[in-house]
Design a protein around this motif. Sequence first.
Motif, PDB file in Angstrom:
ATOM      1  N   ILE A   1       0.672  -1.421  -0.434  1.00  0.00           N
ATOM      2  CA  ILE A   1       0.184   0.171  -0.289  1.00  0.00           C
ATOM      3  C   ILE A   1       0.506   0.794  -0.355  1.00  0.00           C
ATOM      4  CG2 ILE A   1      -1.966   1.334   1.473  1.00  0.00           C
ATOM      5  CD1 ILE A   1      -2.877  -1.500   2.288  1.00  0.00           C
ATOM      6  N   THR A   2       0.842   1.618  -0.822  1.00  0.00           N
ATOM      7  CA  THR A   2       2.120   3.136  -1.094  1.00  0.00           C
ATOM      8  C   THR A   2       1.014   4.473  -1.741  1.00  0.00           C
ATOM      9  OG1 THR A   2       3.956   4.004  -1.799  1.00  0.00           O
ATOM     10  CG2 THR A   2       2.459   2.680  -3.220  1.00  0.00           C
ATOM     11  N   ASN A   3       1.664   5.286  -2.013  1.00  0.00           N
ATOM     12  CA  ASN A   3       1.470   6.539  -2.675  1.00  0.00           C
ATOM     13  C   ASN A   3       1.501   6.385  -4.458  1.00  0.00           C
ATOM     14  OD1 ASN A   3       2.904   7.968  -0.244  1.00  0.00           O
ATOM     15  ND2 ASN A   3       0.649   8.039   0.248  1.00  0.00           N
ATOM     16  N   ASP A   4       0.653   6.901  -5.019  1.00  0.00           N
ATOM     17  CA  ASP A   4       1.095   7.232  -6.302  1.00  0.00           C
ATOM     18  C   ASP A   4       2.230   7.902  -6.987  1.00  0.00           C
ATOM     19  OD1 ASP A   4       0.923   7.066  -9.533  1.00  0.00           O
ATOM     20  OD2 ASP A   4      -1.296   7.357  -9.179  1.00  0.00           O
ATOM     21  N   ASP A   5       3.015   7.946  -6.847  1.00  0.00           N
ATOM     22  CA  ASP A   5       4.149   9.101  -6.805  1.00  0.00           C
ATOM     23  C   ASP A   5       4.593   9.181  -7.650  1.00  0.00           C
ATOM     24  OD1 ASP A   5       4.747   9.973  -3.769  1.00  0.00           O
ATOM     25  OD2 ASP A   5       5.150   7.664  -3.713  1.00  0.00           O
TER      26      ASP A   5
ATOM     27  N   THR B   1      -2.919  -1.288  -3.535  1.00  0.00           N
ATOM     28  CA  THR B   1      -3.604  -0.129  -3.508  1.00  0.00           C
ATOM     29  C   THR B   1      -2.251   0.770  -3.638  1.00  0.00           C
ATOM     30  OG1 THR B   1      -4.858  -1.938  -2.352  1.00  0.00           O
ATOM     31  CG2 THR B   1      -4.593   0.591  -2.276  1.00  0.00           C
ATOM     32  N   LEU B   2      -2.921   1.842  -4.508  1.00  0.00           N
ATOM     33  CA  LEU B   2      -2.285   3.993  -4.902  1.00  0.00           C
ATOM     34  C   LEU B   2      -3.397   4.019  -3.980  1.00  0.00           C
ATOM     35  CD1 LEU B   2      -0.157   2.666  -7.731  1.00  0.00           C
ATOM     36  CD2 LEU B   2       0.536   2.883  -6.460  1.00  0.00           C
ATOM     37  N   ILE B   3      -2.903   5.805  -3.701  1.00  0.00           N
ATOM     38  CA  ILE B   3      -3.964   6.476  -3.156  1.00  0.00           C
ATOM     39  C   ILE B   3      -3.643   7.778  -3.856  1.00  0.00           C
ATOM     40  CG2 ILE B   3      -3.535   7.878  -0.747  1.00  0.00           C
ATOM     41  CD1 ILE B   3      -4.931   4.553  -0.458  1.00  0.00           C
ATOM     42  N   ASP B   4      -3.858   8.623  -4.299  1.00  0.00           N
ATOM     43  CA  ASP B   4      -3.872   9.341  -5.298  1.00  0.00           C
ATOM     44  C   ASP B   4      -3.542  10.572  -3.879  1.00  0.00           C
ATOM     45  OD1 ASP B   4      -5.024   8.283  -6.917  1.00  0.00           O
ATOM     46  OD2 ASP B   4      -7.198   8.360  -7.213  1.00  0.00           O
TER      47      ASP B   4
END
Length: 336
Positions: free
Chosen positions: A162-166, A319-322
């Motif tokens: 689970i990470t950011n959409d960098d 999972t990518l967090i916008d």
Amino acid sequence: MSATSPKTRRPTIYDVAKHAGVSPSLVSLVLQSPERVSDKRRQAVQAAMGELGYRPSRAATALASNRTKSIGLVIDDYRNLWFVDLLRGMESVLSELGYHVMLADSRPGENRIKDATDGLLALHVDALVIAAEPSESMLHGTGVPTVVAGWRKGVPTGADLITNDDDGGGSMAAEHLLGLGHTRIGHLSGSDGASAHRRAGFRRRIQAAGVELLIAESKGTSEEDGYAAACWLLERYPDTTAIFAANDTMAMGAFAALKVRGLRVPSDVSVIGYDNSPLAKSRYLDLTSVDNRSDLVGIDVAHRLLARIDDPTIKPERTLIDPALVVRSTTARPVP
């Protein structure tokens, strides 16, 4: 006064049950699986615990349920403000369910990360969050439900990511500066992890615009790294009108490098950071920054851990967090 006097002895679950008007078994259920108890009855038990000063024995709870109600979190640098929001997001979910988070700072290094992880596993944590680069031995699995937070070179077998959409965030920063009319945009980048993804997104959008790519890469992402990278960038490309830093801490270093050269922000050079940390929000810096929503990463991490604790066989997911752009006073149109 006797050590076993009613006025000095520690309250038990029987005292709590009597005070709350419930059974001892319900008190035990609140301690072990609070989500299985109605809000009204759970709150009554928790209120009784507070009024009596009851402190549950984690050892006894662990023996009764075969769970310690503890989550291990491995980080690689306590100075990185990203971990603050990650932890806050995790605890907003876990604390209400009786879990506590045990933190281990590993710092970079194969043995340090392995030792930190082994230390938490020795305490029989119910699950593990890895917010550091996993060691080689960890890639084959950790033996407990595991979620990886943030971009890493490798993900242990069976673990979620689970990470950011960098990539998207880097592109977003470039889009903002291009939209203001900048064409001489420098980027201060770290070497791997999230920095590599932010750099890739920035590079893709800048190249699509047909603008020259100005990148100063550093091994680290500290304020000092940002200062050194900005000094190199401004020396090589003195016509730079905007700087995108890989994080807010590097942006602070850029501010210092600009100040030494008598350049003003944003009149001479616009600056945008990443993370939307407390530094960016301070009245002094008022820094435009890409919010990586790391609190939402923490919330998703917690929910995924709970699901994996309940069913260790569920299929791992990514999972990518916008991200979201927060515009403040450090970016403006370039002066003609």
